[in-house]
Design a protein around this motif. Structure first.
Motif, mmCIF file in Angstrom:
data_model
loop_
_atom_site.group_PDB
_atom_site.id
_atom_site.type_symbol
_atom_site.label_atom_id
_atom_site.label_comp_id
_atom_site.label_asym_id
_atom_site.label_seq_id
_atom_site.Cartn_x
_atom_site.Cartn_y
_atom_site.Cartn_z
ATOM 1 N N LEU A 44 -13.044 10.429 -5.465
ATOM 2 C CA LEU A 44 -13.882 10.302 -4.249
ATOM 3 C C LEU A 44 -15.228 10.980 -4.480
ATOM 4 O O LEU A 44 -16.273 10.473 -4.062
ATOM 5 C CB LEU A 44 -13.200 10.986 -3.060
ATOM 6 N N GLU A 45 -15.184 12.124 -5.158
ATOM 7 C CA GLU A 45 -16.438 12.860 -5.404
ATOM 8 C C GLU A 45 -17.435 12.035 -6.210
ATOM 9 O O GLU A 45 -18.637 12.241 -6.121
ATOM 10 C CB GLU A 45 -16.143 14.168 -6.153
ATOM 11 N N LEU A 46 -16.908 11.087 -7.013
ATOM 12 C CA LEU A 46 -17.805 10.221 -7.798
ATOM 13 C C LEU A 46 -18.224 8.980 -7.014
ATOM 14 O O LEU A 46 -19.057 8.216 -7.478
ATOM 15 C CB LEU A 46 -17.109 9.762 -9.087
ATOM 16 N N GLY A 47 -17.566 8.748 -5.862
ATOM 17 C CA GLY A 47 -17.906 7.567 -5.063
ATOM 18 C C GLY A 47 -16.911 6.418 -5.182
ATOM 19 O O GLY A 47 -17.160 5.332 -4.650
ATOM 20 N N ILE A 48 -15.792 6.643 -5.877
ATOM 21 C CA ILE A 48 -14.751 5.595 -5.951
ATOM 22 C C ILE A 48 -14.156 5.432 -4.540
ATOM 23 O O ILE A 48 -13.894 6.422 -3.852
ATOM 24 C CB ILE A 48 -13.633 5.996 -6.955
ATOM 25 N N SER A 49 -13.936 4.183 -4.137
ATOM 26 C CA SER A 49 -13.510 3.964 -2.743
ATOM 27 C C SER A 49 -12.319 3.003 -2.618
ATOM 28 O O SER A 49 -12.061 2.490 -1.527
ATOM 29 C CB SER A 49 -14.685 3.438 -1.922
ATOM 30 N N ILE A 50 -11.609 2.763 -3.717
ATOM 31 C CA ILE A 50 -10.380 1.971 -3.643
ATOM 32 C C ILE A 50 -9.281 2.761 -4.366
ATOM 33 O O ILE A 50 -9.483 3.213 -5.506
ATOM 34 C CB ILE A 50 -10.521 0.588 -4.331
ATOM 35 N N PHE A 51 -8.139 2.917 -3.703
ATOM 36 C CA PHE A 51 -7.026 3.653 -4.305
ATOM 37 C C PHE A 51 -5.722 2.915 -4.072
ATOM 38 O O PHE A 51 -5.550 2.277 -3.040
ATOM 39 C CB PHE A 51 -6.940 5.074 -3.717
ATOM 40 N N HIS A 52 -4.829 3.031 -5.040
ATOM 41 C CA HIS A 52 -3.503 2.428 -4.919
ATOM 42 C C HIS A 52 -2.499 3.527 -4.589
ATOM 43 O O HIS A 52 -2.612 4.641 -5.102
ATOM 44 C CB HIS A 52 -3.074 1.797 -6.250
ATOM 45 N N SER A 53 -1.505 3.161 -3.800
ATOM 46 C CA SER A 53 -0.442 4.123 -3.505
ATOM 47 C C SER A 53 0.794 3.364 -3.079
ATOM 48 O O SER A 53 0.740 2.182 -2.774
ATOM 49 C CB SER A 53 -0.900 5.090 -2.413
ATOM 50 N N SER A 54 1.915 4.083 -3.078
ATOM 51 C CA SER A 54 3.218 3.483 -2.784
ATOM 52 C C SER A 54 3.856 4.192 -1.601
ATOM 53 O O SER A 54 3.986 5.431 -1.632
ATOM 54 C CB SER A 54 4.137 3.732 -3.977
ATOM 55 N N VAL A 55 4.274 3.419 -0.621
ATOM 56 C CA VAL A 55 4.960 4.009 0.521
ATOM 57 C C VAL A 55 6.164 4.824 0.021
ATOM 58 O O VAL A 55 6.881 4.395 -0.890
ATOM 59 C CB VAL A 55 5.386 2.895 1.508
ATOM 60 N N ALA A 56 6.345 6.000 0.592
ATOM 61 C CA ALA A 56 7.443 6.916 0.246
ATOM 62 C C ALA A 56 7.381 7.388 -1.210
ATOM 63 O O ALA A 56 8.331 7.981 -1.719
ATOM 64 C CB ALA A 56 8.814 6.289 0.543
ATOM 65 N N GLY A 57 6.266 7.108 -1.890
ATOM 66 C CA GLY A 57 6.132 7.523 -3.296
ATOM 67 C C GLY A 57 7.095 6.812 -4.217
ATOM 68 O O GLY A 57 7.479 7.322 -5.275
ATOM 69 N N LEU A 58 7.493 5.593 -3.804
ATOM 70 C CA LEU A 58 8.437 4.816 -4.619
ATOM 71 C C LEU A 58 7.891 4.597 -6.016
ATOM 72 O O LEU A 58 6.676 4.515 -6.199
ATOM 73 C CB LEU A 58 8.619 3.419 -4.004
ATOM 74 N N GLY A 59 8.793 4.410 -6.962
ATOM 75 C CA GLY A 59 8.350 3.829 -8.211
ATOM 76 C C GLY A 59 8.512 4.586 -9.485
ATOM 77 O O GLY A 59 9.107 5.648 -9.552
ATOM 78 N N GLY A 60 7.908 3.997 -10.498
ATOM 79 C CA GLY A 60 8.045 4.417 -11.887
ATOM 80 C C GLY A 60 7.925 3.147 -12.705
ATOM 81 O O GLY A 60 8.249 2.079 -12.197
#
Ligand SMILES: CC(C)(COP(=O)([O-])OP(=O)([O-])OC[C@H]1O[C@@H](n2cnc3c(N)ncnc32)[C@H](O)[C@@H]1OP(=O)([O-])[O-])[C@@H](O)C(=O)NCCC(=O)NCCSC(=O)C[C@@](C)(O)CC(=O)[O-]
Length: 302
Positions: free
Chosen positions: A223-239
């Motif tokens: 964010l500090e660099l100005g990036i404005s798209i992020f990916h994430s997973s509900v409940a932190g699912l995954g691997g």
């Protein structure tokens, strides 16, 4: 630099989050999850992967999922497509966006998609052209941009090279992925600055796994660099099936809690996402790995 006032959160739980589950998650559960997520306000949900079912059995229901979801106008439902076979399937399933997924590490490319980086780009060329011809959005994902489970360090030049190749294929958006969650904030900024030199900052996204608990800090550093798209997973699912020991993506609820606190607009209802996280965690028979999600549910339950 000021932080962005608004960010786009791409919810990847139904695909990245569930692809590694050992137990079969039936299509109707995935459909319910996707519907809950689009109702919560996401404008982009990664719902499917048209990959070999021998390689990733959990994604074999992708067509059923795409056929069963209640499509909300304006929401982009994305699907992974490693080759033309995947693209044809995604097109037939009416995916709004296809994702070609490569790697900044040769070793990971071989394990994940059974070819070298150069061969993967050659495979993506017809996919990219077909996406353009059919008016389908094209996203490029770059795995192991911060470190590789097989090769270790990944040089910045290797990241720059794959970003440029994805750009030249005509990607509308490019994801810089920390597949195994090893990045720390300054390293994140070095990799992101490299990517920014090669591609439009407003179309670059950060895809952070939380294996070492650094993902939120890495998002803040981006964010500090100005990036404005992020990916994430509900409940932190995954691997990832090809990155042993790597945990899920950063939990969406935790990202939303931080964005809300920073006054950054996401358009997503945190409580509704926490409910969706509770739904899928109950189905999977385990506690959500989202700290914010668990705290909100505990508060709600008194
Ligand atoms: C890429 C391939 C297909 C190459 O696999 P291959 O074995 O080299 O491919 P092939 O072209 O030789 O085909 C072999 C068989 O696979 C079938 N096949 C071929 N293509 C498809 C397709 N699209 N859909 C369905 N089936 C397909 C094809 O029909 C054939 O079937 P058979 O004749 O043996 O019965 C394989 O390696 C594969 O599917 N890999 C999946 C990798 C994967 O899904 N990994 C997880 C997602 S990436 C990820 O999670 C990282 C990311 C994006 O989240 C970012 C991050 O955090 O890093």
């Amino acid at each position: 630099m000021d932080l962005p006032k608004k960010v786009k959160i791409v919810e990847v739980g139904p695909r990245d989050g569930l692809q590694n589950e050992k137990e079969n998650v039936p299509a109707e559960v995935k459909i319910e999850l996707v519907n809950r997520l689009s109702a919560a306000g996401f404008v982009n949900v990664e719902a499917a992967a048209f990959v070999s079912p021998k390689w990733v059995p959990q994604m074999a229901t992708s067509r059923e999922v795409m056929d069963g979801i209640a499509r909300k106008p304006g929401v982009i439902y994305s699907a992974l497509t490693p080759n033309m076979q995947g693209f044809e399937a995604a097109l037939a399933a009416k995916a709004d966006e296809v994702v070609i997924f490569g790697s900044a590490s040769e070793a990971f490319s071989q394990r994940n998609i059974n070819c070298s980086i150069a061969e993967s780009i050659a495979r993506f060329e017809p996919v990219a052209k077909a996406a353009k011809d059919n008016g389908v959005r094209l996203r490029g994902s770059i795995s192991t941009a911060f470190g590789c489970p097989y090769q270790g360090d990944v040089p910045l030049d290797a990241v720059a090279d794959v970003v440029a190749r994805m750009r030249d294929l005509g990607c509308d958006e490019i994801d810089i992925a920390d597949t195994i969650g090893v990045a720390t904030p300054r390293h994140t900024q070095a990799v992101m600055e490299t990517a920014i030199r090669a591609f439009r900052i407003d179309a670059l996204s950060g895809h952070f796994h939380d294996t070492y608990g650094q993902a939120l800090a890495n998002i803040y550093a981006s964010l500090e660099l100005g990036i404005s798209i992020f990916h994430s997973s509900v409940a932190g699912l995954g691997g990832c099936p090809y990155a042993k020991g790597a945990t899920g993506n950063i939990a969406t609820e935790d990202v939303l809690y931080m964005m809300n606190g920073l006054g950054i607009e996401t358009g997503v209802d945190l409580d509704a996402v926490a409910e969706a996280g509770h739904y899928i965690s109950q189905f999977l028979g385990r506690k959500s790995s989202s700290r914010a999600g668990n705290a909100l549910l505990a508060k709600r339950n008194g």
